[in-house]
Design an enzyme around this catalytic site. Structure first.
Site, PDB file in Angstrom:
ATOM      1  N   PHE A   1      -4.574 -14.041  -1.945  1.00 40.81           N
ATOM      2  CA  PHE A   1      -5.388 -13.066  -1.228  1.00 40.81           C
ATOM      3  C   PHE A   1      -6.872 -13.335  -1.475  1.00 40.81           C
ATOM      4  CE2 PHE A   1      -1.476 -10.445  -1.760  1.00 40.81           C
ATOM      5  CZ  PHE A   1      -1.256 -10.154  -0.429  1.00 40.81           C
TER       6      PHE A   1
ATOM      7  N   LYS B   1       0.815  -1.222   0.000  1.00 36.31           N
ATOM      8  CA  LYS B   1       0.000   0.000   0.000  1.00 36.31           C
ATOM      9  C   LYS B   1       0.845   1.269   0.000  1.00 36.31           C
ATOM     10  CE  LYS B   1      -3.891  -2.238   2.349  1.00 36.31           C
ATOM     11  NZ  LYS B   1      -4.809  -2.220   3.518  1.00 36.31           N
TER      12      LYS B   1
ATOM     13  N   ARG C   1      -7.493  -4.159  -6.434  1.00 41.72           N
ATOM     14  CA  ARG C   1      -7.577  -2.869  -5.743  1.00 41.72           C
ATOM     15  C   ARG C   1      -6.213  -2.234  -5.554  1.00 41.72           C
ATOM     16  NH1 ARG C   1     -11.588  -5.865  -3.058  1.00 41.72           N
ATOM     17  NH2 ARG C   1     -10.172  -6.462  -1.358  1.00 41.72           N
TER      18      ARG C   1
ATOM     19  N   ASP D   1      -6.633 -28.144   1.322  1.00 40.11           N
ATOM     20  CA  ASP D   1      -5.589 -27.140   1.089  1.00 40.11           C
ATOM     21  C   ASP D   1      -4.477 -27.703   0.206  1.00 40.11           C
ATOM     22  OD1 ASP D   1      -5.838 -24.506   2.173  1.00 40.11           O
ATOM     23  OD2 ASP D   1      -5.851 -25.357   4.175  1.00 40.11           O
TER      24      ASP D   1
END
Length: 389
Positions: A95, A73, A102, A167
């Site tokens: 994610f 970020k 974004r 998983d």
């Protein structure tokens, strides 16, 4: 085999790191991008216990990779990320869907920057749909997919499997998809978006029972412990006089011979399904009368399909497991000797091992940026700004 392939890994938990490690084991240069403080798996372990402060959960999925720390970020990180991805071969991320979009790192943006990039997204349910915002975690998917309801005795609670099988299967499918995309790129020159998710993996694990169910066969859990809703007896775990054995797919004629019990021979083949609980119960009654070792010797002679039910201590010492060279170890400066599972596949009889142990947090930040052409001064400035560490 993947030497020369560069993978940028934005992964955490188990599915993503395990898929990245498969590629790293095969020789890819996997660069793990971590936040300040490190990826989740550095700071978590299922039993809540660490080895001299080190997480065994991190150790299981991050060997042979390099670590850099980037604040995704931070305004100054965008250029570094673009440089990192401009000539990368693979991006793999786990994610929640939409997170990288974004941050300006979605497939369309990066495909324009690097048309050869294979972009792999690993998620819980897929990148769209009614469950896209739900938390995706192994046991939740075992429940949702029918796997837990298919396991256990009739009349008892659904039983999840005692390992994160969803998983790990999703990780393998993700790595498979990436390898297929890299192979396709050799013909087309174009990277594609690869998606693997826990829901698809959980369904894929049940390819046989779900095919029966899709075609109108009604599943029936067994009161006598038959381990599949669609299999005849005997099929599952049986108590011996001093332990347990697993028996699989044996005809009633063979059972009559092995147990010296002509009752089994009275069951017509057409009646084996209807009589499966009765057959299983009678097998159980025979098996509990003798020790595990006695049955192992007898079943071996009779060429029965069977296996001992081993705990992890027995598995770790099992002669075939050891013959297959299933484990590896490395020396950690603080935790000492750490043992892990090896890559599961052999190549010309060799299982890839540990070239480098799991990295310290940000251990290769300077090394990676220097490789991208950044000067020491520029790297120092980025670290000082907290964009990197």
């Amino acid at each position: 085999m993947l030497s020369g392939i560069r993978v940028i890994s934005f992964t955490h938990f188990l599915q993503g790191p395990s898929a990245s490690q498969i590629l790293a084991d095969l020789g890819a240069d996997v660069i793990k991008v971590e936040p300040h403080g490190g990826a989740f798996e550095r700071n978590w372990t299922a039993p809540g216990r660490f080895i001299e402060g080190e997480s065994p959960f991190f150790a299981l999925g991050n060997r042979n990779v390099r670590s850099i720390v980037i604040d995704l970020k931070h305004e100054q990180s965008a250029e570094v990320l673009r440089d990192l991805l401009a000539d990368a071969d693979v991006l793999i991320e786990s994610f929640r869907p939409g997170t990288l979009d974004r941050l300006g790192l979605g497939f369309d943006v990066l495909h324009e920057l690097n048309p050869r990039l294979v972009y792999a997204s690993l998620s819980g349910y897929g990148t769209s749909g009614p469950y896209v915002d739900r938390p995706g975690q192994d046991v939740l998917l075992q429940a949702l997919s029918g796997l837990a309801a298919a396991t256990g005795r009739a009349g008892q609670d659904p039983t999840p499997v005692g390992a994160c099988v969803v998983d790990q299967h999703a990780a393998v499918l993700g790595a498979l998809g990436i390898l297929a995309a890299l192979h396709g790129r050799e013909r087309t020159g174009r990277g594609v978006k690869v998606e693997s998710n826990l829901l698809n993996a959980a369904l894929d694990l049940q390819i046989e029972p779900l095919t029966y169910a899709l075609n109108g066969f009604e599943p029936e859990r067994s009161a006598e412990g038959i381990s599949s809703a669609f299999y005849k007896a005997p099929y599952g775990v049986f108590a011996t006089a001093d332990g347990h054995l697993c028996i699989s797919l044996t005809t009633t004629a063979a059972l009559a011979r092995v147990f010296d019990d002509e009752w089994f021979a009275t069951i017509a083949p057409a009646d084996e399904w209807e009589q499966r609980d009765t057959i299983n119960a009678r097998v159980a009654d025979h098996v509990r009368r003798r020790s595990t070792a006695e049955w192992e010797a007898h079943f071996t002679t009779e060429k029965m399909w069977f296996a001992p039910v081993q705990d992890y201590d027995a598995v770790i010492a099992d002669p075939q497991v050891l013959h297959n060279d299933s484990f590896d170890e490395y020396q950690h400066p603080r935790a000492g000797t750490l043992r892990v599972l090896k890559h599961a596949v052999t190549y010309d009889g060799v299982r890839p091992g540990i070239r480098t142990p799991p990295p310290e947090l940000g251990e290769q930040t300077r090394e990676v940026l220097a490789g991208l052409g950044y000067s020491d001064h520029a790297i120092d400035a980025l670290i000082e700004s907290k964009a990197l560490a």
